[in-house]
Design a protein around this motif. Structure first.
Motif, PDB file in Angstrom:
ATOM      1  N   LEU A  92       0.829  -1.203   0.000  1.00  0.00           N
ATOM      2  CA  LEU A  92       0.000   0.000   0.000  1.00  0.00           C
ATOM      3  C   LEU A  92       0.868   1.259   0.000  1.00  0.00           C
ATOM      4  O   LEU A  92       0.598   2.204  -0.741  1.00  0.00           O
ATOM      5  CB  LEU A  92      -0.954  -0.001   1.192  1.00  0.00           C
ATOM      6  CG  LEU A  92      -1.892   1.191   1.288  1.00  0.00           C
ATOM      7  CD1 LEU A  92      -2.780   1.301   0.045  1.00  0.00           C
ATOM      8  CD2 LEU A  92      -2.752   1.087   2.534  1.00  0.00           C
ATOM      9  N   LYS A  93       1.912   1.269   0.813  1.00  0.00           N
ATOM     10  CA  LYS A  93       2.828   2.419   0.831  1.00  0.00           C
ATOM     11  C   LYS A  93       3.431   2.648  -0.547  1.00  0.00           C
ATOM     12  O   LYS A  93       3.501   3.784  -1.022  1.00  0.00           O
ATOM     13  CB  LYS A  93       3.943   2.203   1.855  1.00  0.00           C
ATOM     14  CG  LYS A  93       3.516   2.403   3.278  1.00  0.00           C
ATOM     15  CD  LYS A  93       4.687   2.162   4.217  1.00  0.00           C
ATOM     16  CE  LYS A  93       4.255   2.188   5.657  1.00  0.00           C
ATOM     17  NZ  LYS A  93       5.356   1.869   6.581  1.00  0.00           N
ATOM     18  N   ALA A  94       3.866   1.563  -1.198  1.00  0.00           N
ATOM     19  CA  ALA A  94       4.460   1.670  -2.535  1.00  0.00           C
ATOM     20  C   ALA A  94       3.436   2.188  -3.537  1.00  0.00           C
ATOM     21  O   ALA A  94       3.768   3.020  -4.392  1.00  0.00           O
ATOM     22  CB  ALA A  94       5.004   0.311  -2.978  1.00  0.00           C
ATOM     23  N   ASN A 118       1.573   6.332  -7.066  1.00  0.00           N
ATOM     24  CA  ASN A 118       0.360   6.965  -7.588  1.00  0.00           C
ATOM     25  C   ASN A 118       0.096   8.289  -6.878  1.00  0.00           C
ATOM     26  O   ASN A 118      -1.047   8.635  -6.597  1.00  0.00           O
ATOM     27  CB  ASN A 118      -0.848   6.029  -7.417  1.00  0.00           C
ATOM     28  CG  ASN A 118      -0.761   4.813  -8.282  1.00  0.00           C
ATOM     29  OD1 ASN A 118      -0.827   4.903  -9.503  1.00  0.00           O
ATOM     30  ND2 ASN A 118      -0.575   3.658  -7.662  1.00  0.00           N
ATOM     31  N   SER A 119       1.155   9.029  -6.614  1.00  0.00           N
ATOM     32  CA  SER A 119       1.015  10.270  -5.845  1.00  0.00           C
ATOM     33  C   SER A 119       0.175  11.320  -6.567  1.00  0.00           C
ATOM     34  O   SER A 119      -0.270  12.285  -5.949  1.00  0.00           O
ATOM     35  CB  SER A 119       2.390  10.838  -5.496  1.00  0.00           C
ATOM     36  OG  SER A 119       3.106  11.114  -6.688  1.00  0.00           O
ATOM     37  N   ASN A 120      -0.071  11.112  -7.853  1.00  0.00           N
ATOM     38  CA  ASN A 120      -0.923  12.038  -8.608  1.00  0.00           C
ATOM     39  C   ASN A 120      -2.413  11.786  -8.357  1.00  0.00           C
ATOM     40  O   ASN A 120      -3.247  12.613  -8.721  1.00  0.00           O
ATOM     41  CB  ASN A 120      -0.630  11.937 -10.107  1.00  0.00           C
ATOM     42  CG  ASN A 120      -0.824  10.526 -10.642  1.00  0.00           C
ATOM     43  OD1 ASN A 120      -0.454   9.550  -9.985  1.00  0.00           O
ATOM     44  ND2 ASN A 120      -1.375  10.403 -11.822  1.00  0.00           N
ATOM     45  N   ASP A 128      -8.783   1.192  -4.072  1.00  0.00           N
ATOM     46  CA  ASP A 128      -8.408   0.210  -5.095  1.00  0.00           C
ATOM     47  C   ASP A 128      -7.629  -0.957  -4.490  1.00  0.00           C
ATOM     48  O   ASP A 128      -7.840  -2.112  -4.866  1.00  0.00           O
ATOM     49  CB  ASP A 128      -7.607   0.875  -6.214  1.00  0.00           C
ATOM     50  CG  ASP A 128      -8.472   1.760  -7.108  1.00  0.00           C
ATOM     51  OD1 ASP A 128      -9.713   1.616  -7.089  1.00  0.00           O
ATOM     52  OD2 ASP A 128      -7.895   2.595  -7.831  1.00  0.00           O
ATOM     53  N   ALA A 129      -6.743  -0.669  -3.550  1.00  0.00           N
ATOM     54  CA  ALA A 129      -5.982  -1.730  -2.878  1.00  0.00           C
ATOM     55  C   ALA A 129      -6.922  -2.618  -2.065  1.00  0.00           C
ATOM     56  O   ALA A 129      -6.793  -3.848  -2.068  1.00  0.00           O
ATOM     57  CB  ALA A 129      -4.904  -1.127  -1.984  1.00  0.00           C
ATOM     58  N   TYR A 130      -7.867  -2.002  -1.388  1.00  0.00           N
ATOM     59  CA  TYR A 130      -8.861  -2.737  -0.591  1.00  0.00           C
ATOM     60  C   TYR A 130      -9.699  -3.645  -1.499  1.00  0.00           C
ATOM     61  O   TYR A 130      -9.871  -4.836  -1.212  1.00  0.00           O
ATOM     62  CB  TYR A 130      -9.742  -1.733   0.151  1.00  0.00           C
ATOM     63  CG  TYR A 130     -10.894  -2.334   0.910  1.00  0.00           C
ATOM     64  CD1 TYR A 130     -10.733  -2.783   2.212  1.00  0.00           C
ATOM     65  CD2 TYR A 130     -12.155  -2.439   0.323  1.00  0.00           C
ATOM     66  CE1 TYR A 130     -11.792  -3.327   2.920  1.00  0.00           C
ATOM     67  CE2 TYR A 130     -13.218  -2.986   1.027  1.00  0.00           C
ATOM     68  CZ  TYR A 130     -13.028  -3.430   2.315  1.00  0.00           C
ATOM     69  OH  TYR A 130     -14.081  -3.975   3.003  1.00  0.00           O
ATOM     70  N   ILE A 131     -10.192  -3.097  -2.598  1.00  0.00           N
ATOM     71  CA  ILE A 131     -11.003  -3.877  -3.540  1.00  0.00           C
ATOM     72  C   ILE A 131     -10.186  -5.025  -4.118  1.00  0.00           C
ATOM     73  O   ILE A 131     -10.666  -6.162  -4.219  1.00  0.00           O
ATOM     74  CB  ILE A 131     -11.569  -2.982  -4.661  1.00  0.00           C
ATOM     75  CG1 ILE A 131     -12.624  -2.029  -4.092  1.00  0.00           C
ATOM     76  CG2 ILE A 131     -12.169  -3.823  -5.793  1.00  0.00           C
ATOM     77  CD1 ILE A 131     -13.030  -0.915  -5.048  1.00  0.00           C
TER      78      ILE A 131
END
Length: 95
Positions: free
Chosen positions: A59-61, A66-68, A77-80
Protein backbone atom coordinates in the motif's frame (compact mmCIF):
# COMPACT_ATOMS: atom_id res chain seq x y z
CA UNK A 1 -22.30 -11.05 -11.59
CA UNK A 2 -21.86 -13.80 -9.01
CA UNK A 3 -18.34 -12.53 -8.30
CA UNK A 4 -19.72 -9.03 -7.74
CA UNK A 5 -22.29 -10.40 -5.28
CA UNK A 6 -19.51 -12.18 -3.41
CA UNK A 7 -17.39 -9.05 -3.45
CA UNK A 8 -20.30 -6.96 -2.12
CA UNK A 9 -20.93 -9.50 0.62
CA UNK A 10 -17.32 -9.34 1.79
CA UNK A 11 -17.17 -5.53 1.60
CA UNK A 12 -20.42 -5.26 3.56
CA UNK A 13 -18.60 -6.54 6.65
CA UNK A 14 -16.72 -3.21 6.73
CA UNK A 15 -19.00 -0.77 4.88
CA UNK A 16 -22.67 -0.28 4.15
CA UNK A 17 -23.03 -1.29 0.50
CA UNK A 18 -26.37 -3.08 0.33
CA UNK A 19 -27.91 -0.90 -2.38
CA UNK A 20 -24.95 -0.90 -4.79
CA UNK A 21 -25.52 -2.58 -8.14
CA UNK A 22 -22.20 -2.19 -9.96
CA UNK A 23 -18.50 -2.43 -9.28
CA UNK A 24 -18.05 1.19 -10.39
CA UNK A 25 -20.63 2.36 -7.84
CA UNK A 26 -18.99 0.20 -5.17
CA UNK A 27 -15.60 1.73 -5.95
CA UNK A 28 -17.06 5.25 -5.77
CA UNK A 29 -18.67 4.51 -2.38
CA UNK A 30 -15.42 3.10 -1.04
CA UNK A 31 -13.37 6.07 -2.25
CA UNK A 32 -15.83 8.32 -0.44
CA UNK A 33 -15.65 6.17 2.70
CA UNK A 34 -11.85 6.05 2.75
CA UNK A 35 -11.68 9.82 2.16
CA UNK A 36 -13.91 10.31 5.19
CA UNK A 37 -11.85 7.91 7.29
CA UNK A 38 -8.59 9.57 6.26
CA UNK A 39 -9.92 12.90 7.46
CA UNK A 40 -11.86 11.79 10.53
CA UNK A 41 -10.87 8.37 11.84
CA UNK A 42 -7.54 7.11 10.56
CA UNK A 43 -7.29 4.46 13.29
CA UNK A 44 -10.57 2.89 12.14
CA UNK A 45 -9.31 2.93 8.55
CA UNK A 46 -6.05 1.26 9.58
CA UNK A 47 -8.01 -1.32 11.54
CA UNK A 48 -10.14 -2.12 8.46
CA UNK A 49 -7.06 -2.44 6.26
CA UNK A 50 -5.36 -4.64 8.86
CA UNK A 51 -8.37 -6.95 9.22
CA UNK A 52 -8.74 -7.12 5.45
CA UNK A 53 -5.07 -8.08 5.19
CA UNK A 54 -4.11 -5.28 2.81
CA UNK A 55 -0.32 -5.48 2.67
CA UNK A 56 1.04 -2.35 4.35
CA UNK A 57 4.29 -2.24 2.36
CA UNK A 58 2.46 -2.76 -0.92
CA UNK A 59 0.00 0.00 0.00
CA UNK A 60 2.83 2.42 0.83
CA UNK A 61 4.46 1.67 -2.53
CA UNK A 62 1.13 2.20 -4.32
CA UNK A 63 0.60 5.52 -2.57
CA UNK A 64 4.08 6.70 -3.57
CA UNK A 65 3.86 5.49 -7.18
CA UNK A 66 0.36 6.97 -7.59
CA UNK A 67 1.02 10.27 -5.84
CA UNK A 68 -0.92 12.04 -8.61
CA UNK A 69 -4.14 10.33 -7.44
CA UNK A 70 -6.09 11.05 -4.25
CA UNK A 71 -4.93 8.76 -1.43
CA UNK A 72 -8.49 7.57 -0.80
CA UNK A 73 -8.71 6.32 -4.39
CA UNK A 74 -5.45 4.36 -4.13
CA UNK A 75 -6.50 2.88 -0.76
CA UNK A 76 -9.95 1.93 -2.08
CA UNK A 77 -8.41 0.21 -5.09
CA UNK A 78 -5.98 -1.73 -2.88
CA UNK A 79 -8.86 -2.74 -0.59
CA UNK A 80 -11.00 -3.88 -3.54
CA UNK A 81 -8.09 -5.77 -5.05
CA UNK A 82 -7.51 -7.66 -1.79
CA UNK A 83 -11.19 -8.49 -1.44
CA UNK A 84 -11.27 -9.77 -5.04
CA UNK A 85 -8.34 -12.04 -4.21
CA UNK A 86 -10.39 -13.47 -1.35
CA UNK A 87 -13.36 -14.07 -3.66
CA UNK A 88 -11.12 -15.91 -6.14
CA UNK A 89 -9.50 -17.99 -3.40
CA UNK A 90 -12.88 -18.99 -1.97
CA UNK A 91 -14.16 -19.87 -5.44
CA UNK A 92 -11.07 -21.95 -6.16
CA UNK A 93 -11.32 -24.00 -2.97
CA UNK A 94 -15.10 -24.40 -2.82
CA UNK A 95 -15.30 -26.61 -5.92
Amino acid sequence: MEDFKSLSRIVSTDFEVDDILSEEALRARLIEAFAYLLDNNISKMMNILYRTDVNEEKLKALLISNSNLPSAEVIADAYISRQKEKVETRKKYSR
